[in-house]
Scaffold this motif. Structure first.
Motif, PDB file in Angstrom:
ATOM      1  N   ASN A   1       0.862  -1.016  -0.102  1.00  0.00           N
ATOM      2  CA  ASN A   1       0.095  -0.133  -0.016  1.00  0.00           C
ATOM      3  C   ASN A   1       0.814   1.217   0.175  1.00  0.00           C
ATOM      4  O   ASN A   1       1.764   1.504   0.945  1.00  0.00           O
ATOM      5  CB  ASN A   1      -0.903   0.047   1.228  1.00  0.00           C
ATOM      6  N   ILE A   2       0.648   1.909  -1.038  1.00  0.00           N
ATOM      7  CA  ILE A   2       1.634   3.185  -1.132  1.00  0.00           C
ATOM      8  C   ILE A   2       1.848   4.038   0.219  1.00  0.00           C
ATOM      9  O   ILE A   2       2.771   4.607   0.332  1.00  0.00           O
ATOM     10  CB  ILE A   2       1.289   4.068  -2.144  1.00  0.00           C
ATOM     11  N   GLN A   3       0.491   4.244   0.725  1.00  0.00           N
ATOM     12  CA  GLN A   3       0.350   4.946   2.108  1.00  0.00           C
ATOM     13  C   GLN A   3       1.338   4.362   3.327  1.00  0.00           C
ATOM     14  O   GLN A   3       1.691   5.049   4.035  1.00  0.00           O
ATOM     15  CB  GLN A   3      -0.881   5.083   2.412  1.00  0.00           C
ATOM     16  N   ASN A   4       1.897   3.305   3.233  1.00  0.00           N
ATOM     17  CA  ASN A   4       2.730   2.620   4.123  1.00  0.00           C
ATOM     18  C   ASN A   4       4.120   3.054   3.826  1.00  0.00           C
ATOM     19  O   ASN A   4       4.936   2.685   4.565  1.00  0.00           O
ATOM     20  CB  ASN A   4       2.711   1.204   4.264  1.00  0.00           C
ATOM     21  N   VAL A   5       4.668   3.762   2.869  1.00  0.00           N
ATOM     22  CA  VAL A   5       5.849   4.210   2.514  1.00  0.00           C
ATOM     23  C   VAL A   5       6.374   5.165   3.248  1.00  0.00           C
ATOM     24  O   VAL A   5       7.545   5.658   3.445  1.00  0.00           O
ATOM     25  CB  VAL A   5       6.216   4.157   1.049  1.00  0.00           C
ATOM     26  N   GLY A   6       5.334   6.184   3.642  1.00  0.00           N
ATOM     27  CA  GLY A   6       5.600   7.321   4.280  1.00  0.00           C
ATOM     28  C   GLY A   6       5.076   8.690   3.457  1.00  0.00           C
ATOM     29  O   GLY A   6       5.094   8.578   2.280  1.00  0.00           O
ATOM     30  N   SER A   7       4.884   9.598   4.114  1.00  0.00           N
ATOM     31  CA  SER A   7       4.509  10.924   3.405  1.00  0.00           C
ATOM     32  C   SER A   7       5.636  11.830   3.741  1.00  0.00           C
ATOM     33  O   SER A   7       6.486  11.841   3.280  1.00  0.00           O
ATOM     34  CB  SER A   7       3.128  11.245   3.742  1.00  0.00           C
ATOM     35  N   GLY A   8       5.267  13.075   4.643  1.00  0.00           N
ATOM     36  CA  GLY A   8       6.058  13.961   4.721  1.00  0.00           C
ATOM     37  C   GLY A   8       7.301  13.777   5.411  1.00  0.00           C
ATOM     38  O   GLY A   8       7.357  12.810   6.059  1.00  0.00           O
ATOM     39  N   ALA A   9       8.393  14.751   5.416  1.00  0.00           N
ATOM     40  CA  ALA A   9       9.672  14.418   6.118  1.00  0.00           C
ATOM     41  C   ALA A   9       9.526  14.415   7.661  1.00  0.00           C
ATOM     42  O   ALA A   9      10.476  13.866   8.216  1.00  0.00           O
ATOM     43  CB  ALA A   9      10.712  15.529   5.515  1.00  0.00           C
ATOM     44  N   ARG A  10       8.603  15.376   7.996  1.00  0.00           N
ATOM     45  CA  ARG A  10       8.410  15.570   9.277  1.00  0.00           C
ATOM     46  C   ARG A  10       7.917  14.322  10.151  1.00  0.00           C
ATOM     47  O   ARG A  10       8.212  13.696  10.961  1.00  0.00           O
ATOM     48  CB  ARG A  10       7.533  16.639   9.774  1.00  0.00           C
ATOM     49  N   SER A  11       6.690  13.552   9.397  1.00  0.00           N
ATOM     50  CA  SER A  11       6.203  12.294   9.989  1.00  0.00           C
ATOM     51  C   SER A  11       7.203  11.187   9.656  1.00  0.00           C
ATOM     52  O   SER A  11       7.282  10.332  10.673  1.00  0.00           O
ATOM     53  CB  SER A  11       4.891  12.049   9.214  1.00  0.00           C
ATOM     54  N   ALA A  12       7.910  11.197   8.781  1.00  0.00           N
ATOM     55  CA  ALA A  12       9.043  10.245   8.590  1.00  0.00           C
ATOM     56  C   ALA A  12      10.223  10.415   9.634  1.00  0.00           C
ATOM     57  O   ALA A  12      10.702   9.123  10.165  1.00  0.00           O
ATOM     58  CB  ALA A  12       9.682  10.329   7.254  1.00  0.00           C
ATOM     59  N   ALA A  13      10.458  11.240   9.950  1.00  0.00           N
ATOM     60  CA  ALA A  13      11.349  11.569  10.934  1.00  0.00           C
ATOM     61  C   ALA A  13      10.954  11.093  12.374  1.00  0.00           C
ATOM     62  O   ALA A  13      11.591  10.629  13.344  1.00  0.00           O
ATOM     63  CB  ALA A  13      12.037  13.076  11.208  1.00  0.00           C
TER      64      ALA A  13
ATOM     65  N   GLY B   1      13.022   8.816  15.458  1.00  0.00           N
ATOM     66  CA  GLY B   1      11.992   7.965  15.753  1.00  0.00           C
ATOM     67  C   GLY B   1      12.624   6.631  15.022  1.00  0.00           C
ATOM     68  O   GLY B   1      13.304   6.447  14.484  1.00  0.00           O
ATOM     69  N   GLY B   2      11.651   5.636  15.231  1.00  0.00           N
ATOM     70  CA  GLY B   2      11.821   4.306  14.720  1.00  0.00           C
ATOM     71  C   GLY B   2      10.797   3.100  15.032  1.00  0.00           C
ATOM     72  O   GLY B   2       9.784   3.608  16.021  1.00  0.00           O
ATOM     73  N   SER B   3      11.202   1.875  14.843  1.00  0.00           N
ATOM     74  CA  SER B   3      10.572   0.967  15.118  1.00  0.00           C
ATOM     75  C   SER B   3      11.158  -0.474  15.403  1.00  0.00           C
ATOM     76  O   SER B   3      12.298  -0.574  14.533  1.00  0.00           O
ATOM     77  CB  SER B   3       9.127   0.694  14.309  1.00  0.00           C
ATOM     78  N   LYS B   4      10.924  -1.352  16.215  1.00  0.00           N
ATOM     79  CA  LYS B   4      11.707  -2.659  16.167  1.00  0.00           C
ATOM     80  C   LYS B   4      13.293  -2.490  16.359  1.00  0.00           C
ATOM     81  O   LYS B   4      13.802  -3.173  15.725  1.00  0.00           O
ATOM     82  CB  LYS B   4      11.262  -3.631  15.237  1.00  0.00           C
ATOM     83  N   MET B   5      13.484  -1.432  17.032  1.00  0.00           N
ATOM     84  CA  MET B   5      15.048  -0.890  16.899  1.00  0.00           C
ATOM     85  C   MET B   5      15.944  -1.804  17.810  1.00  0.00           C
ATOM     86  O   MET B   5      17.120  -2.218  17.588  1.00  0.00           O
ATOM     87  CB  MET B   5      15.341   0.448  17.611  1.00  0.00           C
TER      88      MET B   5
ATOM     89  N   GLU C   1      15.113  -5.392  18.486  1.00  0.00           N
ATOM     90  CA  GLU C   1      14.694  -6.537  18.689  1.00  0.00           C
ATOM     91  C   GLU C   1      15.747  -7.536  17.536  1.00  0.00           C
ATOM     92  O   GLU C   1      16.368  -6.990  16.642  1.00  0.00           O
ATOM     93  CB  GLU C   1      13.195  -6.778  17.877  1.00  0.00           C
ATOM     94  N   SER C   2      15.808  -8.713  17.674  1.00  0.00           N
ATOM     95  CA  SER C   2      16.598  -9.536  17.335  1.00  0.00           C
ATOM     96  C   SER C   2      16.380  -9.896  15.574  1.00  0.00           C
ATOM     97  O   SER C   2      17.384 -10.113  14.955  1.00  0.00           O
ATOM     98  CB  SER C   2      16.953 -10.981  17.989  1.00  0.00           C
ATOM     99  N   ASP C   3      15.405  -9.585  15.149  1.00  0.00           N
ATOM    100  CA  ASP C   3      14.833  -9.958  13.804  1.00  0.00           C
ATOM    101  C   ASP C   3      15.312  -8.911  12.853  1.00  0.00           C
ATOM    102  O   ASP C   3      15.121  -9.151  11.608  1.00  0.00           O
ATOM    103  CB  ASP C   3      13.396 -10.492  13.563  1.00  0.00           C
ATOM    104  N   ALA C   4      15.610  -7.738  13.340  1.00  0.00           N
ATOM    105  CA  ALA C   4      16.268  -6.696  12.598  1.00  0.00           C
ATOM    106  C   ALA C   4      15.339  -6.384  11.096  1.00  0.00           C
ATOM    107  O   ALA C   4      15.590  -6.084  10.420  1.00  0.00           O
ATOM    108  CB  ALA C   4      17.438  -6.958  11.896  1.00  0.00           C
ATOM    109  N   THR C   5      13.951  -6.375  11.576  1.00  0.00           N
ATOM    110  CA  THR C   5      12.975  -5.795  10.473  1.00  0.00           C
ATOM    111  C   THR C   5      12.374  -4.444  10.777  1.00  0.00           C
ATOM    112  O   THR C   5      11.503  -4.046   9.901  1.00  0.00           O
ATOM    113  CB  THR C   5      11.815  -6.756  10.537  1.00  0.00           C
ATOM    114  N   GLY C   6      13.254  -3.688  11.691  1.00  0.00           N
ATOM    115  CA  GLY C   6      12.516  -2.262  12.008  1.00  0.00           C
ATOM    116  C   GLY C   6      13.316  -1.223  11.201  1.00  0.00           C
ATOM    117  O   GLY C   6      13.951  -1.641  10.045  1.00  0.00           O
ATOM    118  N   ASP C   7      13.247   0.056  11.740  1.00  0.00           N
ATOM    119  CA  ASP C   7      13.787   1.016  11.063  1.00  0.00           C
ATOM    120  C   ASP C   7      14.353   2.219  12.162  1.00  0.00           C
ATOM    121  O   ASP C   7      13.564   2.324  13.094  1.00  0.00           O
ATOM    122  CB  ASP C   7      12.828   1.579   9.880  1.00  0.00           C
ATOM    123  N   LEU C   8      15.206   2.915  11.681  1.00  0.00           N
ATOM    124  CA  LEU C   8      15.838   4.048  12.201  1.00  0.00           C
ATOM    125  C   LEU C   8      15.321   5.539  11.347  1.00  0.00           C
ATOM    126  O   LEU C   8      15.634   5.384  10.269  1.00  0.00           O
ATOM    127  CB  LEU C   8      17.078   4.029  12.536  1.00  0.00           C
ATOM    128  N   ASN C   9      14.829   6.397  12.231  1.00  0.00           N
ATOM    129  CA  ASN C   9      14.623   7.737  11.403  1.00  0.00           C
ATOM    130  C   ASN C   9      15.246   8.833  12.301  1.00  0.00           C
ATOM    131  O   ASN C   9      15.316   8.817  13.479  1.00  0.00           O
ATOM    132  CB  ASN C   9      13.267   7.954  11.185  1.00  0.00           C
TER     133      ASN C   9
END
Length: 313
Positions: A28-40, A262-266, A268-276
Motif C-alpha cells: 500500500n503506497i501509503q505505508n511508505v511514508g509521506s512528509g519528512a516530518r512524519s517520517a523523522a 524515531g523508529g520501530s523494532k530498534m 529486536e533480534s529479527d532486524a526488521t525495524g527502522d531508524l529515522n
C-alpha cells in the motif's frame, strides 16, 4: 550480456511483479511514508496529524488546521538507486479550512521509476464534532502502471504496458484529552480492502487486494515546543496480523529549528525495524523538513533521504 540499463529495468520489473502476484506482498503506497516530518518521527503520526501529512496519516486532522497549507516532498528511496531507472517518491498535500468545523484536504503520491509506478490520489474531509473530538474520511484512487519491459530471451513479460487501479476508503479520529497536551488518534486504512490488480494476474483474483490496516496512537506536547508520540500499527487486521510499535519525538533547539528522531523494532533480534532522524526549520510562513530513514534489514541500500517544503497562506 545485459547492459546496466537492462539489469536495472529487469530488477525494477521483478520488484513490482512480486508486489502484484502475491496478496500478502502487496505494497500500500501509503505505508511508505509521506512528509519528512512524519517520517523523522518514525511515521508515528496518527495522533499528531497537524500538517498536510494528515491527508495520508489521519484525515481527522484536516479539520483542526486553521489555515491553508500546501506541501511537497521529494524522496530518494535508495541512495545508490537502480542504475538508469530513476527510482524515487513524490508527495503533494494541501489542506483548506472550510469554516470553524470542516476542513478538506487533497493529496497525491507517486512511488516508482521511469518504467513503473504506484500512485495514489486522495480527497480528505475532516469534521469537528466538538472541542475535543474530530472525525475524518479519505476517498482515494490507487493505481499502478508499467511501461515497456524488454522481452527476456524472446518471452514477453505479462505486465509490459499494463495498468490497473481501484477506489479505497480510510477512516480517522482524533481526540484531545482533558490532560493538557495529550491527544489520541486512530486510523482504519483500506476499509473496503480495494483490489488494485484485479484481473491483471491470471488465476490470482486476489493478487492485488490491499489489507485493512489499523493505527492507534498517543501524542504528548511538552510546553508547546517538544513532542513525544507512540503508535501501535497493525497491518492486515482481518488476516495474518503484523504489529509493531512506532515511536518518535521532536525538540526545539532554537527558535524555529527542530530536531527529530524515531523508529520501530530498534532493539529486536529479527532486524526488521527502522531508524529515522531529521531536522525542521520554520521561517515565517515557510517550513523546511529533512528526514533520513534506514531499514535495519536493508542497511546496504544506504537508506532514504526525504525533503519537504511547506507554505501556509
Amino acid at each position: 550480456m545485459r547492459t546496466p540499463k537492462a539489469v536495472g529495468v529487469l530488477a525494477g520489473a521483478a520488484l513490482l511483479l512480486g508486489v502484484l502476484t502475491a496478496a500478502n506482498a502487496v505494497v500500500n503506497i501509503q505505508n511508505v511514508g509521506s512528509g519528512a516530518r512524519s517520517a523523522a518521527l518514525g511515521n508515528s503520526f496518527v495522533a499528531v496529524a497537524d500538517d498536510p501529512s494528515a491527508v495520508f496519516d489521519n484525515p481527522a486532522g484536516v479539520a483542526l488546521q486553521g489555515k491553508r497549507q500546501v506541501s511537497y516532498t521529494n524522496v530518494s528511496l535508495f541512495f545508490g538507486g537502480i542504475e538508469g531507472d530513476d527510482l524515487g517518491q513524490h508527495v503533494v498535500g494541501y489542506v483548506q479550512p472550510l469554516g470553524s468545523r470542516l476542513g478538506v484536504g487533497l493529496g497525491y503520491e507517486r512511488i516508482g521509476s521511469d518504467l513503473m509506478s504506484e500512485n495514489g490520489a486522495i480527497v480528505s474531509l475532516g469534521y469537528k464534532l466538538g472541542r475535543s473530538l474530530s472525525l475524518g474520511v479519505n476517498g482515494k484512487y490507487l493505481f499502478w502502471s508499467v511501461g515497456d519491459i524488454p522481452p527476456d530471451n524472446g518471452v514477453a513479460d505479462p505486465l509490459s504496458n499494463s495498468s490497473a487501479g481501484s477506489v479505497g476508503v480510510d477512516l480517522g479520529v482524533l481526540w484531545k484529552s482533558p490532560v493538557a497536551g495529550l491527544q489520541a488518534g486512530a486510523m482504519l486504512k483500506n476499509v473496503n480492502q480495494p483490489n488494485v490488480a484485479k484481473g491483471s494476474v491470471a488465476g490470482e483474483s486476489d493478487a492485488g487486494k490491499l489489507p485493512m490496516d489499523l493505527a492507534l496512537g498517543l501524542s504528548y506536547r511538552l510546553r508547546g515546543t517538544s513532542l513525544v508520540t507512540a503508535q501501535w500499527a497493525m497491518r492486515d487486521v482481518t488476516g495474518d496480523v503484523d504489529s509493531r510499535l512506532l515511536v518518535g519525538g521532536e525538540m526545539q533547539l532554537v527558535q524555529g529549528l527542530m530536531v527529530r528522531a524515531g523508529g520501530s523494532k530498534m532493539f529486536e533480534s529479527d532486524a526488521t525495524g527502522d531508524l529515522n532522524a531529521g531536522l525542521g526549520y520554520q521561517f515565517g510562513k515557510m517550513g523546511f523538513d529533512y528526514a533520513y530513514h534506514i531499514p535495519l534489514d536493508l542497511t546496504e541500500t544506504n537508506g532514504a533521504h526525504r525533503f519537504s517544503f511547506a507554505l501556509s497562506f
